[in-house]
Design a protein around this motif. Structure first.
Motif, PDB file in Angstrom:
ATOM      1  N   ALA A  46       0.856  -1.277  -0.021  1.00 46.55           N
ATOM      2  CA  ALA A  46       0.011   0.036  -0.091  1.00 46.55           C
ATOM      3  C   ALA A  46       0.798   1.529  -0.026  1.00 46.55           C
ATOM      4  O   ALA A  46       0.937   2.123   0.902  1.00 46.55           O
ATOM      5  CB  ALA A  46      -0.987  -0.185   1.167  1.00 46.55           C
ATOM      6  N   TYR A  47       1.685   1.613  -1.058  1.00 42.29           N
ATOM      7  CA  TYR A  47       2.454   2.663  -1.256  1.00 42.29           C
ATOM      8  C   TYR A  47       2.947   2.802  -2.662  1.00 42.29           C
ATOM      9  O   TYR A  47       2.859   2.124  -3.353  1.00 42.29           O
ATOM     10  CB  TYR A  47       3.856   2.446  -0.497  1.00 42.29           C
ATOM     11  CG  TYR A  47       4.578   1.375  -0.832  1.00 42.29           C
ATOM     12  CD1 TYR A  47       5.592   1.625  -1.608  1.00 42.29           C
ATOM     13  CD2 TYR A  47       4.453   0.025  -0.368  1.00 42.29           C
ATOM     14  CE1 TYR A  47       6.550   0.616  -2.255  1.00 42.29           C
ATOM     15  CE2 TYR A  47       5.401  -1.086  -0.871  1.00 42.29           C
ATOM     16  CZ  TYR A  47       6.209  -0.646  -1.657  1.00 42.29           C
ATOM     17  OH  TYR A  47       7.083  -1.832  -2.366  1.00 42.29           O
ATOM     18  N   SER A  48       3.194   4.010  -2.657  1.00 40.25           N
ATOM     19  CA  SER A  48       3.823   4.484  -4.233  1.00 40.25           C
ATOM     20  C   SER A  48       5.003   5.471  -3.860  1.00 40.25           C
ATOM     21  O   SER A  48       5.204   5.970  -3.077  1.00 40.25           O
ATOM     22  CB  SER A  48       2.626   5.074  -5.092  1.00 40.25           C
ATOM     23  OG  SER A  48       1.629   4.239  -5.637  1.00 40.25           O
ATOM     24  N   ILE A  49       5.892   5.430  -4.977  1.00 35.64           N
ATOM     25  CA  ILE A  49       7.054   6.436  -4.822  1.00 35.64           C
ATOM     26  C   ILE A  49       6.893   7.381  -6.249  1.00 35.64           C
ATOM     27  O   ILE A  49       7.025   6.767  -7.181  1.00 35.64           O
ATOM     28  CB  ILE A  49       8.439   5.401  -4.952  1.00 35.64           C
ATOM     29  CG1 ILE A  49       8.190   4.330  -3.874  1.00 35.64           C
ATOM     30  CG2 ILE A  49       9.470   6.495  -4.857  1.00 35.64           C
ATOM     31  CD1 ILE A  49       9.425   3.475  -3.861  1.00 35.64           C
ATOM     32  N   ILE A  50       7.090   8.573  -5.709  1.00 41.47           N
ATOM     33  CA  ILE A  50       7.129   9.501  -6.877  1.00 41.47           C
ATOM     34  C   ILE A  50       8.554   9.920  -6.996  1.00 41.47           C
ATOM     35  O   ILE A  50       8.998  10.489  -6.019  1.00 41.47           O
ATOM     36  CB  ILE A  50       6.078  10.941  -6.430  1.00 41.47           C
ATOM     37  CG1 ILE A  50       4.780  10.423  -6.271  1.00 41.47           C
ATOM     38  CG2 ILE A  50       6.208  11.570  -7.799  1.00 41.47           C
ATOM     39  CD1 ILE A  50       3.872   9.650  -7.099  1.00 41.47           C
ATOM     40  N   VAL A  51       9.158   9.889  -8.120  1.00 40.96           N
ATOM     41  CA  VAL A  51      10.613  10.201  -8.460  1.00 40.96           C
ATOM     42  C   VAL A  51      10.557  11.585  -8.958  1.00 40.96           C
ATOM     43  O   VAL A  51      10.032  11.834  -9.995  1.00 40.96           O
ATOM     44  CB  VAL A  51      11.278   9.400  -9.271  1.00 40.96           C
ATOM     45  CG1 VAL A  51      12.657   9.684  -9.503  1.00 40.96           C
ATOM     46  CG2 VAL A  51      11.078   7.801  -8.767  1.00 40.96           C
ATOM     47  N   VAL A  52      11.108  12.548  -8.016  1.00 39.64           N
ATOM     48  CA  VAL A  52      11.146  14.103  -8.689  1.00 39.64           C
ATOM     49  C   VAL A  52      12.542  14.366  -9.154  1.00 39.64           C
ATOM     50  O   VAL A  52      13.274  14.371  -8.056  1.00 39.64           O
ATOM     51  CB  VAL A  52      10.496  14.874  -7.510  1.00 39.64           C
ATOM     52  CG1 VAL A  52      10.553  16.222  -7.921  1.00 39.64           C
ATOM     53  CG2 VAL A  52       9.259  14.342  -7.178  1.00 39.64           C
ATOM     54  N   ASP A  53      12.903  14.671 -10.245  1.00 44.74           N
ATOM     55  CA  ASP A  53      13.927  15.107 -10.702  1.00 44.74           C
ATOM     56  C   ASP A  53      13.897  16.349 -11.565  1.00 44.74           C
ATOM     57  O   ASP A  53      15.038  17.080 -11.889  1.00 44.74           O
ATOM     58  CB  ASP A  53      14.856  14.273 -11.560  1.00 44.74           C
ATOM     59  CG  ASP A  53      14.142  13.478 -12.767  1.00 44.74           C
ATOM     60  OD1 ASP A  53      13.008  14.246 -13.028  1.00 44.74           O
ATOM     61  OD2 ASP A  53      14.480  12.307 -13.299  1.00 44.74           O
ATOM     62  N   ASP A  54      12.552  16.848 -11.560  1.00 45.34           N
ATOM     63  CA  ASP A  54      12.261  18.047 -12.214  1.00 45.34           C
ATOM     64  C   ASP A  54      12.764  19.363 -11.179  1.00 45.34           C
ATOM     65  O   ASP A  54      12.166  19.464 -10.104  1.00 45.34           O
ATOM     66  CB  ASP A  54      10.810  18.463 -12.716  1.00 45.34           C
ATOM     67  CG  ASP A  54      10.412  19.538 -13.241  1.00 45.34           C
ATOM     68  OD1 ASP A  54      10.295  20.795 -12.598  1.00 45.34           O
ATOM     69  OD2 ASP A  54      10.442  19.666 -14.451  1.00 45.34           O
ATOM     70  N   GLN A  55      13.632  20.212 -11.662  1.00 39.40           N
ATOM     71  CA  GLN A  55      14.170  21.220 -10.472  1.00 39.40           C
ATOM     72  C   GLN A  55      13.076  22.216 -10.063  1.00 39.40           C
ATOM     73  O   GLN A  55      13.168  22.543  -8.990  1.00 39.40           O
ATOM     74  CB  GLN A  55      15.440  21.998 -11.421  1.00 39.40           C
ATOM     75  CG  GLN A  55      16.156  22.763 -10.384  1.00 39.40           C
ATOM     76  CD  GLN A  55      16.806  21.851  -9.201  1.00 39.40           C
ATOM     77  OE1 GLN A  55      17.378  20.938  -9.485  1.00 39.40           O
ATOM     78  NE2 GLN A  55      16.735  22.593  -8.108  1.00 39.40           N
TER      79      GLN A  55
END
Length: 247
Positions: A46-55
């Motif tokens: 029950a989880y998700s991971i958001i990868v943020v590489d947008d500055q």
């Protein structure tokens, strides 16, 4: 008996300064795969991971998190979300009731999310990266939801800065093991107090040395002050708006 894994775990430090060296995609993918192999209650995942590489997004998240500049400066920022949205779709697929309004479900999601995050951090450190967990994304979960396009039944739990370390911070002393680990029964109050008094001395000395005397209060005084006021009271309403209608 020590080994490389134990050495890695026991050398943990929060890293808040990073070099400009990018994280190779192959390493990031291994970190994310490692996160997915964390234990999960009843295999709910029950989880998700958001990868943020947008500055630009990192910059805004940095402000949301309380102007913590390392969110903007790290190479990659991961946002770990408790997530029952995917499970709601599974219920739709099989036309079953979706009984999510239980405290148990929220606990399962929170634990699943934290285990995945810890796996990710350990994997990252095994590749020579450093990181720090960021609870500040809960300062304004509505803004985080808007920025990341989070659907119903998702809750941003924590962020994680990742990058190659550009500092060697001191390691903070932990609470004495004698008052954290209990055998068969919880320790008597007086034993806990003894351990807390010892830890106050140890942690106070740590902060005095680290700050050249500018900061002197130890852990127990810090925690007493920390817990003297309610924190992030808005989260209850946010969680309800996300579809978790707890009474």
């Amino acid at each position: 008996m020590r080994n490389n894994t134990v050495d890695l775990l026991q050398s943990h430090r929060s890293i808040r300064r990073y070099t400009d060296k990018p994280i190779p995609k192959v390493i990031l993918e291994e970190i994310l795969t490692s996160a997915q192999w964390a234990p999960s209650s009843h295999h709910v995942q029950a989880y998700s991971i958001i990868v943020v590489d947008d500055q630009e997004i990192k910059k805004i998240l940095s402000e949301v998190a309380g102007s913590q500049r390392y969110v903007a400066e790290c190479q990659v920022f991961l946002v770990f979300c408790a997530d029952f949205y995917r499970l709601s779709l599974a219920s739709e697929m099989w036309d079953t009731e979706f009984e999510v309004d239980e405290v148990e479900n929220l606990l399962v999601a929170g634990v699943d999310t934290a285990l995945a995050a810890e796996n990710a951090l350990i994997a990252a450190r095994s590749y020579g990266l450093g990181g720090v967990m960021i609870g500040g994304i809960r300062n304004n979960p509505e803004r985080v939801k808007e920025l990341l396009g989070l659907p119903n039944y998702t809750i941003p739990i924590m962020g994680m800065c990742l990058g190659y370390p550009n500092q060697e911070p001191w390691q903070k002393p932990r609470t004495p093991k004698e008052v954290v680990v209990h055998y068969n029964q919880y320790l008597p109050k007086e034993k806990i107090i003894e351990g807390l008094e010892l830890y106050e001395e140890i942690s106070s000395d740590y902060y005095k040395r680290r700050t050249n005397g500018a900061r002197q209060e130890g852990w127990t005084k810090q925690m007493a002050q920390y817990l003297s006021n309610p924190r992030r009271v808005h989260l209850k309403d946010f969680i309800k708006k996300q579809g978790f209608n707890f009474e």
